[in-house]
Structures are given as structure tokens and as C-alpha cells.
Design an enzyme around this catalytic site. Structure first.
Site, PDB file in Angstrom:
ATOM      1  N   GLY A   1       0.816  -1.220   0.000  1.00  0.00           N
ATOM      2  CA  GLY A   1       0.000   0.000   0.000  1.00  0.00           C
ATOM      3  C   GLY A   1       0.839   1.255   0.000  1.00  0.00           C
ATOM      4  O   GLY A   1       0.555   2.223  -0.718  1.00  0.00           O
ATOM      5  N   CYS A   2       1.892   1.259   0.804  1.00  0.00           N
ATOM      6  CA  CYS A   2       2.745   2.449   0.906  1.00  0.00           C
ATOM      7  C   CYS A   2       3.520   2.680  -0.396  1.00  0.00           C
ATOM      8  O   CYS A   2       3.745   3.822  -0.785  1.00  0.00           O
ATOM      9  CB  CYS A   2       3.687   2.322   2.095  1.00  0.00           C
ATOM     10  SG  CYS A   2       2.782   2.274   3.672  1.00  0.00           S
ATOM     11  N   THR A   3       3.896   1.591  -1.058  1.00  0.00           N
ATOM     12  CA  THR A   3       4.577   1.710  -2.349  1.00  0.00           C
ATOM     13  C   THR A   3       3.632   2.304  -3.384  1.00  0.00           C
ATOM     14  O   THR A   3       3.995   3.225  -4.122  1.00  0.00           O
ATOM     15  CB  THR A   3       5.115   0.346  -2.809  1.00  0.00           C
ATOM     16  OG1 THR A   3       6.064  -0.116  -1.848  1.00  0.00           O
ATOM     17  CG2 THR A   3       5.766   0.436  -4.184  1.00  0.00           C
TER      18      THR A   3
ATOM     19  N   ALA B   1       3.168   6.066  -2.584  1.00  0.00           N
ATOM     20  CA  ALA B   1       4.369   6.842  -2.912  1.00  0.00           C
ATOM     21  C   ALA B   1       4.533   6.974  -4.426  1.00  0.00           C
ATOM     22  O   ALA B   1       4.870   8.056  -4.922  1.00  0.00           O
ATOM     23  CB  ALA B   1       5.605   6.192  -2.293  1.00  0.00           C
TER      24      ALA B   1
END
Length: 157
Positions: free
Chosen positions: A48-50, A53
Site C-alpha cells: 500500500g505504501c509503495t 508513494a
């Protein structure tokens, strides 16, 4: 642990001074006179964070063109942030807050629900700080996918 207080539109944005992926100190005051998106995410290199970003990376030209800079903050150490930045070719600052003091000051750390359970952790949150250092947009519990497109729609970018 009680829920940290949440910021609201019009509040003064809490100052921060944190190391980036290269170990350079970045301060909120560095952006005085410009708008800046400050977003908080749980952990570099997770799916999710990838996605989030990379969405910011892919929309950075349009955001910058509208006079908006982007800064991401997580509890990760600078070394992990450097690997994440390099692997995903991220071109905006990723800041390290392992003590979670900035996360807490912005209301982006506390109780949240994950997979039906209440846990303590980073609350995925996004803020727009205006040129005067005030909160212009405060969004908590945002989704990693589609969030940047929604932000752009909300800001008419």
C-alpha cells in the site's frame, strides 16, 4: 494509549525537523511561502505504501506545477527510506520519524482498525499546508490506492 488529537483546517501545522533518506535535516519551515502536502504512511516498501508513494511520484509534475511540494513521513530509519526511494525512483523527500513524535503531533499515530482488530499504529493521513503554515486540508484514514487522484480532484489540479 489514547487517540492523539487530530488537526483541523485552519490549525497551525506542527513544526518538524526530521532527517531524510540521505540524512539531511528537512524542516516544515523550509516550505514557508509554498504549499506542501505532508503525508504519513506506515512503512516503506509495503504494497500500500509503495502504491501511494508511486502515485505521488507520478503526479509530482502536476502538483509542483500548481505550486505544491510533497513530503512523506514514516517511522522508518533513513537507510530503509533510501532503499525505498532508490528502488521506486521517488523524487520527493521521505522523512524518518522513528520516535513517532511528529506522527503523534499531527494526529497520525494511534488506534486504528486493521483486519478487524484494533491496533496502535500509523494512521495513513494526508495534509495540505498552506503558504502561511496552516492546515488547508486534513484527511485521516485515507486509502493508499486512488488517494492522490482524489486529492487532485479536491484541489482542482
Amino acid at each position: 494509549m489514547p487517540q492523539t488529537p487530530r488537526l483541523e483546517v485552519g490549525d497551525k501545522a506542527p513544526e518538524f525537523s526530521l532527517p531524510d533518506a540521505a540524512g539531511n535535516v528537512v524542516k516544515l519551515s523550509d516550505y514557508k511561502g509554498r504549499k506542501v502536502v505532508v503525508y504519513f504512511y506506515p512503512a516503506a516498501s509495503t504494497p500500500g505504501c509503495t502504491k501511494q508513494a508511486c502515485d505521488f511520484r507520478d503526479n509530482l509534475t502536476e502538483l509542483n506545477g500548481a505550486g505544491i511540494d510533497v513530503v512523506g513521513i514514516s517511522p522508518d530509519k533513513p537507510e530503509k527510506l533510501a532503499k525505498f526511494r532508490d528502488k521506486e525512483e521517488l523524487t520527493f523527500p521521505l522523512l524518518s520519524d522513528p520516535e513517532r513524535t511528529v506522527l503523534e503531533a499531527w494526529g497520525a499515530y494511534g488506534e486504528k482498525t486493521m483486519y478487524g482488530k484494533t491496533v496502535q499504529g500509523v494512521i495513513r493521513s494526508t495534509f495540505l499546508v498552506d503558504e502561511e503554515g496552516r492546515i488547508a486540508v486534513a484527511q485521516y484514514n485515507v486509502r493508499a490506492t486512488g488517494h492522490v487522484a482524489k486529492l487532485r480532484r479536491d484541489l482542482s489540479i
